[in-house]
Write a protein that holds these residues in place. Sequence first.
Motif, PDB file in Angstrom:
ATOM      1  N   MET A  38     -13.082  55.130  45.992  1.00  0.00           N
ATOM      2  CA  MET A  38     -13.807  54.174  45.674  1.00  0.00           C
ATOM      3  C   MET A  38     -12.960  53.636  44.120  1.00  0.00           C
ATOM      4  O   MET A  38     -12.624  52.046  43.882  1.00  0.00           O
ATOM      5  N   ASP A  76      -9.853  51.962  44.575  1.00  0.00           N
ATOM      6  CA  ASP A  76      -9.845  50.552  44.969  1.00  0.00           C
ATOM      7  C   ASP A  76     -10.100  49.506  44.290  1.00  0.00           C
ATOM      8  O   ASP A  76      -9.873  48.477  44.212  1.00  0.00           O
ATOM      9  N   VAL A 129      -3.764  38.245  49.482  1.00  0.00           N
ATOM     10  CA  VAL A 129      -4.312  38.648  50.568  1.00  0.00           C
ATOM     11  C   VAL A 129      -3.445  39.996  51.316  1.00  0.00           C
ATOM     12  O   VAL A 129      -4.433  40.945  51.948  1.00  0.00           O
ATOM     13  N   PHE A 130      -2.637  40.483  50.859  1.00  0.00           N
ATOM     14  CA  PHE A 130      -1.984  41.131  51.657  1.00  0.00           C
ATOM     15  C   PHE A 130      -2.553  42.740  50.911  1.00  0.00           C
ATOM     16  O   PHE A 130      -2.330  44.069  51.826  1.00  0.00           O
ATOM     17  N   LEU A 173      -4.569  43.395  49.424  1.00  0.00           N
ATOM     18  CA  LEU A 173      -5.844  43.403  50.321  1.00  0.00           C
ATOM     19  C   LEU A 173      -6.447  44.342  51.506  1.00  0.00           C
ATOM     20  O   LEU A 173      -7.240  44.673  51.613  1.00  0.00           O
ATOM     21  N   VAL A 174      -5.235  43.757  52.197  1.00  0.00           N
ATOM     22  CA  VAL A 174      -5.271  44.521  53.429  1.00  0.00           C
ATOM     23  C   VAL A 174      -4.944  45.936  53.903  1.00  0.00           C
ATOM     24  O   VAL A 174      -5.795  46.469  54.498  1.00  0.00           O
ATOM     25  N   ILE A 175      -3.847  46.089  52.403  1.00  0.00           N
ATOM     26  CA  ILE A 175      -3.791  47.236  52.710  1.00  0.00           C
ATOM     27  C   ILE A 175      -5.067  48.160  52.188  1.00  0.00           C
ATOM     28  O   ILE A 175      -5.267  49.305  52.584  1.00  0.00           O
ATOM     29  N   ALA A 176      -5.661  46.945  50.388  1.00  0.00           N
ATOM     30  CA  ALA A 176      -6.528  48.629  50.970  1.00  0.00           C
ATOM     31  C   ALA A 176      -7.963  48.475  51.313  1.00  0.00           C
ATOM     32  O   ALA A 176      -8.109  49.786  51.787  1.00  0.00           O
ATOM     33  N   THR A 177      -8.120  47.551  52.383  1.00  0.00           N
ATOM     34  CA  THR A 177      -8.545  47.845  53.702  1.00  0.00           C
ATOM     35  C   THR A 177      -8.208  48.800  54.835  1.00  0.00           C
ATOM     36  O   THR A 177      -9.398  50.251  55.027  1.00  0.00           O
ATOM     37  N   ALA A 178      -7.115  48.539  55.052  1.00  0.00           N
ATOM     38  CA  ALA A 178      -6.777  50.076  55.801  1.00  0.00           C
ATOM     39  C   ALA A 178      -6.475  51.280  55.128  1.00  0.00           C
ATOM     40  O   ALA A 178      -7.180  52.691  55.886  1.00  0.00           O
ATOM     41  N   VAL A 236      -9.079  52.606  52.611  1.00  0.00           N
ATOM     42  CA  VAL A 236     -10.080  52.665  53.218  1.00  0.00           C
ATOM     43  C   VAL A 236     -11.152  53.428  54.162  1.00  0.00           C
ATOM     44  O   VAL A 236     -10.888  54.520  54.158  1.00  0.00           O
ATOM     45  N   GLY A 237     -10.478  52.737  55.333  1.00  0.00           N
ATOM     46  CA  GLY A 237     -10.317  52.894  56.616  1.00  0.00           C
ATOM     47  C   GLY A 237     -10.286  54.236  56.768  1.00  0.00           C
ATOM     48  O   GLY A 237     -10.786  55.164  57.179  1.00  0.00           O
ATOM     49  N   ILE A 238      -8.721  54.832  56.371  1.00  0.00           N
ATOM     50  CA  ILE A 238      -7.902  56.472  56.753  1.00  0.00           C
ATOM     51  C   ILE A 238      -8.923  57.327  55.668  1.00  0.00           C
ATOM     52  O   ILE A 238      -9.387  58.069  55.841  1.00  0.00           O
ATOM     53  N   LEU A 249     -11.457  57.713  54.556  1.00  0.00           N
ATOM     54  CA  LEU A 249     -12.954  57.803  55.016  1.00  0.00           C
ATOM     55  C   LEU A 249     -12.906  58.580  56.141  1.00  0.00           C
ATOM     56  O   LEU A 249     -13.332  59.367  55.780  1.00  0.00           O
TER      57      LEU A 249
END
Lengths: 104, 172
Positions: A33, A36, A67-68, A70-75, A77-79, A81
């Motif tokens: 986090m 992030d 926005v890009f 943000l996309v990379i931050a989301t990926a 966090v997914g991986i 976690l």
Amino acid sequence: MVPQSYYITLAGAVFAIGLIGALTKKNVILVLMSVDLMLNAVLLNFVSFAYAINSLEAALRGQIFSVFVLVIATAEVGIGLAIVLLLFSRKQTIDVDKFSSLKG
Amino acid sequence: MSPENLIFIIFAALIIFGGAKFLISTDTVHAVLYFFLVLMSMAGIFFSLSAPFVAAMQILLYAGAITILILFVVMLTAGHIPEIKKYRANSIAVIIMAVALYSIILIAASSYQATSGIKEIESVKNVESIGTILFKDYIYPFEVASILLLVAIVGAVYLVSEIKFHNNKESA
């Protein structure tokens, strides 16, 4: 109008908070986090500089870059976690200092 | 005081408050909620910077996806932790380093003079123009980003499926 330097200062504060969290927290989830939070500070810089630039075209380009981010931050966090869950099932802990299998 | 300044001060105060509480809170779930507060206030600042699309993405991704995901993982793991000491040993050094970094940023920011800014981007047109530029000039980065997300999905599913297999084997 709010001066640009205020936004830079705020982003620096958020980045410093994220840095402190990433290096001092023991819980792996909190470390993720904090990373992030650092990404969000960068995002604030992107958007505020896009706002300060005097052309609409350039401003929209700055927003597209955020926005890009943000996309990379989301990926990330997914991986991240998924890796935390895997580590937890192997080691039965999420304390970062316990993950030292490679230590000599 | 102009309304713009007031909005900035309110959201900045919320961000700093949430960040500080994120650092000092002992409960992981509380930390997640303060993290959420920081991100939502950040979305508010994005709105005030006439970037409604980025703000909406921030709310959708962080509120809808990331915070929920993190809470799930906290619930899946936190009950089993014996007793974690809160901070690592190097905390003081890290805080000194971060404060030093922050003061460098502060010096740099105070010497930065931006005079002009766009006064109004038409917010209604914002999403439309972003879409146009995104699909015209940034179509390759866009595709790369979508492939990145696909790889992330497949990777996450693969990692987690391995956990399930592992547990089944152990319980069987």
